[in-house]
Design an enzyme around this catalytic site. Structure first.
Site, PDB file in Angstrom:
ATOM      1  N   ALA A   1      24.582  -0.476 -13.359  1.00  0.00           N
ATOM      2  CA  ALA A   1      24.937   0.375 -14.490  1.00  0.00           C
ATOM      3  C   ALA A   1      26.425   0.221 -14.756  1.00  0.00           C
ATOM      4  O   ALA A   1      27.170  -0.331 -13.949  1.00  0.00           O
ATOM      5  CB  ALA A   1      24.583   1.835 -14.206  1.00  0.00           C
TER       6      ALA A   1
ATOM      7  N   GLU B   1      29.810   2.535 -16.494  1.00  0.00           N
ATOM      8  CA  GLU B   1      30.187   3.898 -16.839  1.00  0.00           C
ATOM      9  C   GLU B   1      30.947   4.046 -18.141  1.00  0.00           C
ATOM     10  O   GLU B   1      31.716   5.002 -18.317  1.00  0.00           O
ATOM     11  CB  GLU B   1      31.056   4.482 -15.717  1.00  0.00           C
ATOM     12  CG  GLU B   1      32.423   3.825 -15.541  1.00  0.00           C
ATOM     13  CD  GLU B   1      32.447   2.682 -14.541  1.00  0.00           C
ATOM     14  OE1 GLU B   1      33.539   2.308 -14.087  1.00  0.00           O
ATOM     15  OE2 GLU B   1      31.365   2.157 -14.208  1.00  0.00           O
ATOM     16  N   ASN B   2      30.752   3.163 -19.121  1.00  0.00           N
ATOM     17  CA  ASN B   2      31.467   3.280 -20.394  1.00  0.00           C
ATOM     18  C   ASN B   2      31.524   4.742 -20.836  1.00  0.00           C
ATOM     19  O   ASN B   2      30.514   5.446 -20.824  1.00  0.00           O
ATOM     20  CB  ASN B   2      30.753   2.465 -21.474  1.00  0.00           C
ATOM     21  CG  ASN B   2      30.327   1.100 -20.996  1.00  0.00           C
ATOM     22  OD1 ASN B   2      31.144   0.272 -20.644  1.00  0.00           O
ATOM     23  ND2 ASN B   2      29.017   0.871 -20.979  1.00  0.00           N
TER      24      ASN B   2
ATOM     25  N   HIS C   1      26.272   8.704  -9.925  1.00  0.00           N
ATOM     26  CA  HIS C   1      27.418   7.815  -9.694  1.00  0.00           C
ATOM     27  C   HIS C   1      28.147   7.535 -11.005  1.00  0.00           C
ATOM     28  O   HIS C   1      29.378   7.684 -11.098  1.00  0.00           O
ATOM     29  CB  HIS C   1      26.932   6.502  -9.068  1.00  0.00           C
ATOM     30  CG  HIS C   1      28.027   5.524  -8.750  1.00  0.00           C
ATOM     31  ND1 HIS C   1      28.489   5.312  -7.474  1.00  0.00           N
ATOM     32  CD2 HIS C   1      28.758   4.686  -9.545  1.00  0.00           C
ATOM     33  CE1 HIS C   1      29.446   4.399  -7.495  1.00  0.00           C
ATOM     34  NE2 HIS C   1      29.623   4.002  -8.746  1.00  0.00           N
ATOM     35  N   GLU C   2      27.396   7.138 -12.030  1.00  0.00           N
ATOM     36  CA  GLU C   2      28.034   6.769 -13.299  1.00  0.00           C
ATOM     37  C   GLU C   2      28.661   7.979 -13.981  1.00  0.00           C
ATOM     38  O   GLU C   2      29.714   7.857 -14.609  1.00  0.00           O
ATOM     39  CB  GLU C   2      27.015   6.106 -14.230  1.00  0.00           C
ATOM     40  CG  GLU C   2      26.376   4.844 -13.667  1.00  0.00           C
ATOM     41  CD  GLU C   2      27.383   3.825 -13.150  1.00  0.00           C
ATOM     42  OE1 GLU C   2      28.447   3.656 -13.783  1.00  0.00           O
ATOM     43  OE2 GLU C   2      27.115   3.201 -12.112  1.00  0.00           O
TER      44      GLU C   2
ATOM     45  N   GLU D   1      35.481   3.544  -7.439  1.00  0.00           N
ATOM     46  CA  GLU D   1      34.169   3.328  -6.831  1.00  0.00           C
ATOM     47  C   GLU D   1      33.961   4.118  -5.538  1.00  0.00           C
ATOM     48  O   GLU D   1      32.854   4.579  -5.271  1.00  0.00           O
ATOM     49  CB  GLU D   1      33.958   1.828  -6.584  1.00  0.00           C
ATOM     50  CG  GLU D   1      34.048   0.975  -7.846  1.00  0.00           C
ATOM     51  CD  GLU D   1      33.060   1.383  -8.928  1.00  0.00           C
ATOM     52  OE1 GLU D   1      32.123   2.161  -8.639  1.00  0.00           O
ATOM     53  OE2 GLU D   1      33.225   0.948 -10.074  1.00  0.00           O
TER      54      GLU D   1
END
Length: 538
Positions: free
Chosen positions: A304, A306-307, A339-340, A362
C-alpha cells in the site's frame, strides 16, 4: 542530555554528503494539468511552478546563473518559460527556455535561458511536456483488469515514493521541498478521477460531434492540497464503485474498487473509520484533510502507499469477504489499513527531512499499526503477535553482520530503496515500543502530540522526536536511544553473578553483540555497547 546546539550541528554535518538540487531556487506551489490517453498510454502535461529565488552566490558561473535544474525522468519536454511576478502580477514578457539538458543517470533536467535568473524574486515557471503511462508500477502508470463482463479494462494510478514523482511531472523531488499542489485532470467523460483533495470544479468539454456520436472530455479540478512532499501527491483515473462512511469528526472515508467489487471493501472501511477516530484522539491533532479515499489498484508493486487523502492498496491488501476470510486475512487487511492511516500523521503531516530518517515514517507506523489494531480488535492480541512477528523479523536480519543501523547515511536518494526492509519497519517499530514502555504512556503520548503540533506541515530529523520526549519525560532519550538507532545489531544479555538477600536480589549482567552465525568478534566489535533499559515486574 544532548542540547539543541549540538543536535543542530549534527544535523548540518549530515547534509554535507547528500546529493541535492541547488538550494537557491525554492518551489512553493505546483499547478499541474494532465491529460492522460488510456489507449495510447501517454499523457500531456502542463506544470506551472511558483518559485522564490535567492542569491546563487559569488562562486556560481554565468552559465549556472542562467539555468534552473529540477528532477525529471522519462519526460519529453516541449517548451518552458518563466515570468517574474510582483505583487501577484506578471511583469515583462515570458523568458523562453533555449535548451533542455537531461541527464538520464541523475534524472536531472537543466533548463537553460538566455539571461540570468533574477535573484531574490518570485517567478512562475511553466513547462509543457509529454509522458508515458508505463507498465512498471512506478510514476503515473497503467493497470489492466477484467471487468464484470470479462472485458479487459485500463486504470491509471500513481506510485511516487520514493523517487518517481519525477516520472509524472518535473519537480524538486526531495522530501524537504514541500509545496502546495493544485491538480487538474482532463479525462474521458465516461471515467472518474480522484486526487488527494476533493473536487473543486467539473467542466464538460465538447471535442467533436459525429452524427449520433458525441466525443466529450471532462476537466476536473481539485482543491489545493496542504503543504506536502512530492512523493505524497496522487491521482487515479478509471471506472470505480465505492462504499463510504463517516468518522466521529465528520471525515468522509470511501473505499474505491473496480466495478463489482465494492462490497469486498466493507471490512477495510470499518477498520479505517475506527482507526482514524483512535488516531485523532491519540495524537491530539485531528486528521487535517476533509476526506480520505482508499483505492484498490489491480496492479501494485508494494502492499500500500500512504498518499495523503488518497491511499492506494494492492487489491488483496484491501478487499476480502469477511464471511469467508480467515482471521489471518482479516488481521492483514486491518494492520495494512492502520499502518497507512498512521502515516497520515507520521510521514505526511510531519515528514523526515531526508531519507536517512525513513524509520521515522516506517518504524512508527509499524508500531502504530499494532496499537490501533489492538484497540479495534482486542481479540487479535496484536502485542502477543508482535513478539513472534515484527520483533522476530527484526532480530533475524539484525543478527547478521550484513545488517545496517536504523539510521542509515543516505547520500544519493536512490540508495533509500535498500533500506525499505525489516530494520526500518520491524526494528524501528520495536524501538518505538521500547520507548513507550520506558517513558510510560502519558509522557509518550504527550511527547508525540507536542511533536505533531510543533512540526506540522514541516520536516524533522530523529533528534526532534527525542527532544519532544525529553521535554515530557525528563529523561535523556537521545542518549538512551542513540545506541539502538545509530549502530546495527543488538546485545545478548547474560547473568554473570547473582546475590540473593531476604528481600532483594543483586544481579551482575554482561552484554555482548549477538551474531546468529556464532562468528568471533574482533577486539573492536567486542567493545560495542547498548544503553539497556531494565523493566521489572513482580
Amino acid at each position: 542530555m544532548t542540547n539543541d546546539t549540538s543536535n543542530a550541528s549534527a544535523s548540518t554535518d549530515k547534509t554535507a554528503g547528500r546529493v541535492l538540487l541547488p538550494g537557491n531556487i525554492i518551489p512553493n506551489r505546483y499547478d499541474l494539468s494532465l491529460t492522460p490517453d488510456l489507449e495510447a498510454f501517454t499523457f500531456d502535461g502542463i506544470c506551472k511552478i511558483a518559485l522564490e529565488t535567492t542569491d546563487a552566490g559569488d562562486t556560481a558561473s554565468n552559465d549556472t546563473k542562467k539555468q534552473i535544474s529540477l528532477h525529471a525522468k522519462e519526460l519529453c519536454f516541449k517548451s518552458a518559460n518563466y515570468v517574474v511576478m510582483i505583487d501577484g502580477k506578471a511583469v515583462g514578457a515570458p523568458v523562453e527556455c533555449e535548451e533542455f539538458r537531461v541527464n538520464t543517470k541523475t534524472t536531472i533536467a537543466t533548463l537553460l535561458f538566455g539571461q540570468e535568473i533574477p535573484c531574490n524574486a518570485s517567478l512562475i515557471l511553466t513547462i509543457e511536456y509529454m509522458g508515458f503511462l508505463n507498465n512498471q508500477m512506478a510514476g503515473f502508470y497503467r493497470s489492466s483488469y477484467m471487468d464484470i463482463h470479462g472485458k479487459s479494462r485500463i486504470m491509471a494510478s500513481t506510485q511516487f515514493e520514493a523517487l518517481d514523482a519525477r516520472r509524472c511531472f518535473p519537480c524538486w523531488d526531495e522530501p524537504a521541498r514541500k509545496a502546495i499542489f493544485g491538480v487538474t485532470l482532463v479525462i474521458p467523460s465516461n471515467l472518474q478521477c480522484l486526487s488527494n483533495m476533493p473536487e473543486a470544479s467539473r467542466q464538460t468539454m465538447l471535442l467533436s460531434t459525429d452524427g449520433s456520436n458525441t466525443n466529450t472530455k471532462t476537466r476536473v479540478s481539485f482543491l489545493d492540497s496542504p503543504l506536502m512532499s512530492t512523493y505524497l501527491l496522487a491521482f487515479c483515473v478509471g471506472d470505480f464503485d465505492f462504499l463510504q462512511a463517516q468518522t466521529k469528526s465528520g471525515v468522509l472515508i470511501k473505499v474505491y474498487t473496480a466495478p463489482g467489487k465494492a462490497l469486498a471493501g466493507q471490512f477495510a472501511l470499518d477498520c479505517a473509520v475506527q482507526s482514524l477516530d483512535h488516531y485523532d484522539e491519540f495524537f491530539q491533532v485531528p486528521y487535517p484533510l476533509p476526506k480520505l479515499d482508499m483505492v484498490a489498484i489491480p496492479e501494485f508493486a508494494a502492499g500500500a502507499m500512504e498518499n495523503w487523502g488518497l491511499v492506494t492498496y494492492r487489491e488483496v491488501e484491501l478487499l476480502i469477504d469477511p464471511t469467508k476470510a480467515s482471521n489471518q486475512q482479516k488481521q492483514r487487511v486491518c494492520t495494512v489499513v492502520t499502518h497507512e492511516l498512521a502515516h497520515q500523521w507520521f510521514g505526511n503531516l510531519v515528514t523526515m527531512a531526508w531519507w536517512d530518517d525513513l524509520w521515522l515514517n516506517e518504524g512508527f507506523a509499524s508500531w502504530a499499526e499494532n496499537w490501533a489494531a489492538n484497540e479495534i480488535y482486542p481479540a487479535y492480541k496484536m502485542w502477543d503477535q508482535f513478539t513472534t512477528g515484527h520483533l522476530s523479523a527484526a532480530m533475524r536480519l539484525d543478527a547478521l553482520k550484513s545488517s545496517h543501523p536504523i539510521q542509515v547515511k543516505i547520500g544519493h536518494a536512490e540508495e533509500v530503496e535498500q533500506v525499505f526492509d525489516a530494520i526500518s519497519y520491524c526494528k524501528g517499530g520495536a524501538v518505538v515500543k521500547m520507548i513507550c514502555a520506558v517513558l510510560g504512556k502519558k509522557a509518550f503520548q504527550e511527547g508525540l502530540a507536542n511533536y505533531m503540533k510543533e512540526h506540522a506541515y514541516g520536516n524533522t530529523e530523529t533528534y526532534d522526536l527525542w527532544n519532544a520526549w525529553e521535554k515530557t519525560s525528563g529523561m535523556p532519550v537521545g542518549e538512551l536511544m542513540k545506541s539502538w538507532t545509530e549502530q546495527m545489531g543488538f546485545p545478548m544479555i547474560s547473568t554473570t553473578k547473582e546475590t540473593w538477600n531476604e528481600d532483594s536480589v543483586e544481579l551482575e549482567l554482561n552484554q555482548q553483540w549477538f551474531l546468529s552465525d556464532g562468528s568471533a568478534l574482533t577486539t573492536e566489535e567486542a567493545l560495542k555497547k547498548w544503553t539497556i533499559p531494565i523493566l521489572t515486574c513482580t
